[in-house]
Write a protein that holds these residues in place. Structure first.
Motif, PDB file in Angstrom:
ATOM      1  N   ALA A 227      51.213  39.434  36.789  1.00 20.48           N
ATOM      2  CA  ALA A 227      49.869  38.998  37.149  1.00 20.48           C
ATOM      3  C   ALA A 227      48.944  38.363  37.850  1.00 20.48           C
ATOM      4  O   ALA A 227      48.459  39.205  38.587  1.00 20.48           O
ATOM      5  CB  ALA A 227      49.668  38.852  35.404  1.00 20.48           C
ATOM      6  N   PRO A 228      49.609  37.379  38.214  1.00 21.93           N
ATOM      7  CA  PRO A 228      48.704  36.844  39.480  1.00 21.93           C
ATOM      8  C   PRO A 228      49.512  37.169  40.576  1.00 21.93           C
ATOM      9  O   PRO A 228      48.436  37.276  41.364  1.00 21.93           O
ATOM     10  CB  PRO A 228      49.665  35.251  39.125  1.00 21.93           C
ATOM     11  CG  PRO A 228      50.809  35.491  38.441  1.00 21.93           C
ATOM     12  CD  PRO A 228      50.343  36.394  37.708  1.00 21.93           C
ATOM     13  N   LEU A 229      50.061  37.556  40.798  1.00 22.84           N
ATOM     14  CA  LEU A 229      50.442  38.477  42.288  1.00 22.84           C
ATOM     15  C   LEU A 229      49.317  39.581  42.718  1.00 22.84           C
ATOM     16  O   LEU A 229      49.412  39.687  43.433  1.00 22.84           O
ATOM     17  CB  LEU A 229      52.032  39.826  42.705  1.00 22.84           C
ATOM     18  CG  LEU A 229      52.138  39.974  43.328  1.00 22.84           C
ATOM     19  CD1 LEU A 229      52.362  39.137  44.417  1.00 22.84           C
ATOM     20  CD2 LEU A 229      53.516  40.600  43.174  1.00 22.84           C
ATOM     21  N   ASP A 232      45.606  39.240  42.708  1.00 16.41           N
ATOM     22  CA  ASP A 232      45.175  37.872  44.367  1.00 16.41           C
ATOM     23  C   ASP A 232      44.751  39.262  45.049  1.00 16.41           C
ATOM     24  O   ASP A 232      44.848  40.009  44.888  1.00 16.41           O
ATOM     25  CB  ASP A 232      46.494  37.792  45.066  1.00 16.41           C
ATOM     26  CG  ASP A 232      46.884  37.141  45.899  1.00 16.41           C
ATOM     27  OD1 ASP A 232      45.670  37.712  46.928  1.00 16.41           O
ATOM     28  OD2 ASP A 232      46.864  36.005  46.558  1.00 16.41           O
ATOM     29  N   PRO A 233      43.525  38.750  45.849  1.00 15.62           N
ATOM     30  CA  PRO A 233      43.021  39.775  46.595  1.00 15.62           C
ATOM     31  C   PRO A 233      43.536  40.867  47.368  1.00 15.62           C
ATOM     32  O   PRO A 233      42.902  41.601  47.843  1.00 15.62           O
ATOM     33  CB  PRO A 233      41.771  38.553  47.090  1.00 15.62           C
ATOM     34  CG  PRO A 233      41.057  37.547  46.127  1.00 15.62           C
ATOM     35  CD  PRO A 233      42.936  37.417  45.706  1.00 15.62           C
ATOM     36  N   ALA A 234      45.043  39.600  48.041  1.00 16.67           N
ATOM     37  CA  ALA A 234      45.567  40.412  49.185  1.00 16.67           C
ATOM     38  C   ALA A 234      46.515  41.700  48.718  1.00 16.67           C
ATOM     39  O   ALA A 234      46.757  42.307  49.345  1.00 16.67           O
ATOM     40  CB  ALA A 234      46.350  38.943  50.228  1.00 16.67           C
ATOM     41  N   TYR A 235      46.757  41.289  47.748  1.00 11.93           N
ATOM     42  CA  TYR A 235      47.673  42.127  47.419  1.00 11.93           C
ATOM     43  C   TYR A 235      47.047  43.876  45.628  1.00 11.93           C
ATOM     44  O   TYR A 235      48.179  43.859  44.435  1.00 11.93           O
ATOM     45  CB  TYR A 235      48.699  41.727  46.656  1.00 11.93           C
ATOM     46  CG  TYR A 235      49.282  41.285  47.401  1.00 11.93           C
ATOM     47  CD1 TYR A 235      49.745  41.429  48.423  1.00 11.93           C
ATOM     48  CD2 TYR A 235      49.440  39.827  47.137  1.00 11.93           C
ATOM     49  CE1 TYR A 235      50.531  40.883  49.639  1.00 11.93           C
ATOM     50  CE2 TYR A 235      50.080  38.625  47.742  1.00 11.93           C
ATOM     51  CZ  TYR A 235      50.634  38.780  49.786  1.00 11.93           C
ATOM     52  OH  TYR A 235      51.052  38.168  50.444  1.00 11.93           O
ATOM     53  N   ALA A 291      49.979  45.337  49.080  1.00 18.29           N
ATOM     54  CA  ALA A 291      49.041  45.624  50.213  1.00 18.29           C
ATOM     55  C   ALA A 291      48.513  46.519  50.719  1.00 18.29           C
ATOM     56  O   ALA A 291      47.169  47.277  51.349  1.00 18.29           O
ATOM     57  CB  ALA A 291      49.628  44.910  50.514  1.00 18.29           C
ATOM     58  N   LEU A 292      49.532  47.755  50.124  1.00 15.38           N
ATOM     59  CA  LEU A 292      49.099  48.814  51.252  1.00 15.38           C
ATOM     60  C   LEU A 292      48.282  50.284  49.840  1.00 15.38           C
ATOM     61  O   LEU A 292      47.647  50.907  50.380  1.00 15.38           O
ATOM     62  CB  LEU A 292      50.046  50.129  51.147  1.00 15.38           C
ATOM     63  CG  LEU A 292      51.124  49.669  52.494  1.00 15.38           C
ATOM     64  CD1 LEU A 292      52.288  50.245  53.017  1.00 15.38           C
ATOM     65  CD2 LEU A 292      50.740  48.978  53.697  1.00 15.38           C
ATOM     66  N   GLY A 293      48.359  49.545  48.550  1.00 12.55           N
ATOM     67  CA  GLY A 293      47.509  50.083  47.307  1.00 12.55           C
ATOM     68  C   GLY A 293      47.764  50.329  45.787  1.00 12.55           C
ATOM     69  O   GLY A 293      49.411  49.512  46.088  1.00 12.55           O
TER      70      GLY A 293
END
Length: 399
Positions: A227-229, A232-235, A291-293
């Motif tokens: 969940a935290p990963l 993250d807005p980056a992921y 990060a890609l989708g």
């Protein structure tokens, strides 16, 4: 004793399905239990701790104490204890009583799974042994993935006790079926407690257990922090992690069942090495693909779930083969279960520490992938050991 009758194996798997539900459903019932007994979330969460600690620590002790000629009785007693403890949990009137019964259910569950895997191999022909273990692990995975959401839906409508009554009912179906269908099991080699403790001096077994421990730290530890990963807005800034947990679980069910035929075709240590490499790779690429989708990341997640669950089929098969002559294969499996629960706890604690240090969330996946890579490297020791053993056998045959 070998038989083509598969019905006892499927009945053991029904019990494993109930066990999978019981292991994971309590976490989802915590808000209801908290309201029912007016205790804090932190206190209610200790029900999970009580079950897992009793499962991980209690089961090897009770398996070790089971008489060698009472394997069938031991299996049925463990399942009976699990059924009674779940019914008593549903009837508990105080939080303390509920806590005690969850711990007893944990002991019953751990002993049942270890002895159930042992029993399934005893009633299978050698070439179907891996498939039998896969059916049972698949039953447990299905209990987690399908059983837990189903029982939580029932609990929402009828109260938290209803989920435990469903576990009780499934356990009872397996219990009655096994009394009728499970044949007498061959007696294991009789050995004293001191001889049973000698298993801890078997280097081959210790490496298998250590690989299981590292796999659990990586796989189950990362599961705690998916969940935290993904939040993250980056992921992906994912708001609900539920679809990803489903994908992970469905991967687990598929992996558990599909690995069965492979275990009977590919040498155990080779298969374990392949699985550990795939596990490490799927964890390491997790942040890159996230990060890609947000849809694309489901691919490494389903792969991670599949290999994470599949691993225990060749591992348990290897442990039975390693300790067959000594007659303590069930104890080896119980120790393997302990390694998984210990690994899960270490993984959760280590992930919490990473977050506490305020490190970027990608380090969670990087650390998990690193631990799985370490497990793959360690597995090379088992591969070399098997090659040496094969060479020795060939040399003896040649002479």
């Amino acid at each position: 004793m070998h038989t083509t009758n598969q019905s006892p194996i499927y009945l053991i798997a029904v019990g494993a399905f109930a066990l999978g539900m019981a292991s994971y459903v309590t976490a989802g019932l915590i808000p209801m239990i908290e309201a029912s007994f007016t205790v804090s979330v932190a206190v209610a969460a200790q029900l999970v701790t009580a079950f897992t600690l009793a499962y991980g620590l209690g089961s090897p002790i009770f398996v070790a104490l089971t008489p060698a000629h009472r394997q069938r009785t031991g299996l049925l007693l463990a399942l009976g204890l699990f059924v009674i403890a779940n019914a008593a949990s549903a009837l508990a009137e105080t939080f303390t009583t509920l806590m005690v019964w969850r711990a007893i259910a944990g002991i019953g569950a751990g002993v049942y799974l270890a002895m159930g895997i042992g029993a399934s191999t005893a009633v299978s022909s050698p070439e179907r042994r891996g498939q039998s273990i896969a059916i049972i692990m698949g039953g447990m995975a299905s209990g987690v993935v399908l059983g837990v959401p189903l029982s939580l839906l029932i609990a929402d409508q009828m109260g938290w006790q209803a989920a435990l009554w469903l576990v009780t009912l499934l356990g009872l179906v397996a219990f009655i079926g096994l009394i009728l269908k499970l044949p007498a099991l061959p007696a294991a080699a009789a050995s004293s407690l001191a001889q049973k403790l000698a298993i801890l001096g078997d280097g081959h077994v210790l490496i298998i257990l250590l690989v299981s421990l590292l796999a659990a730290i990586a796989s189950l530890g990362m599961y705690t922090f998916i969940a935290p990963l993904l939040a993250d807005p980056a992921y992906g800034a994912v708001s609900s992690v539920t679809p990803y947990l489903w994908v992970w679980g469905i991967g687990g069910v598929l992996g558990s069942f599909l690995v069965g035929p492979l275990v009977d075709r590919i040498k155990g240590p080779v298969l374990t090495f392949i699985i550990m490499v795939i596990l490490a790779a799927s964890l390491l690429v997790l942040p890159l693909i996230a990060a890609l989708g947000t849809w694309l990341v489901m691919l490494p997640i389903v792969l991670w779930g599949a290999v994470g669950w599949a691993l225990q089929v060749p591992q348990n098969n290897e442990l039975i083969l390693a300790r067959q002559a000594q007659g303590d294969g069930n104890l080896a499996i119980a120790l393997n279960e302990s390694a998984l629960y210990l690994g899960s706890a270490i993984g959760a604690a280590a992930g919490g520490f990473v977050l506490l240090l305020q490190m970027p969330t990608w380090t969670l996946a990087a650390c998990a992938g690193g631990v799985a890579s370490l497990g793959a490297l360690l597995q090379i020791v088992n591969l070399r050991r098997q090659q040496n053993w094969t060479c020795d056998v060939r040399a003896q045959l040649h002479n």
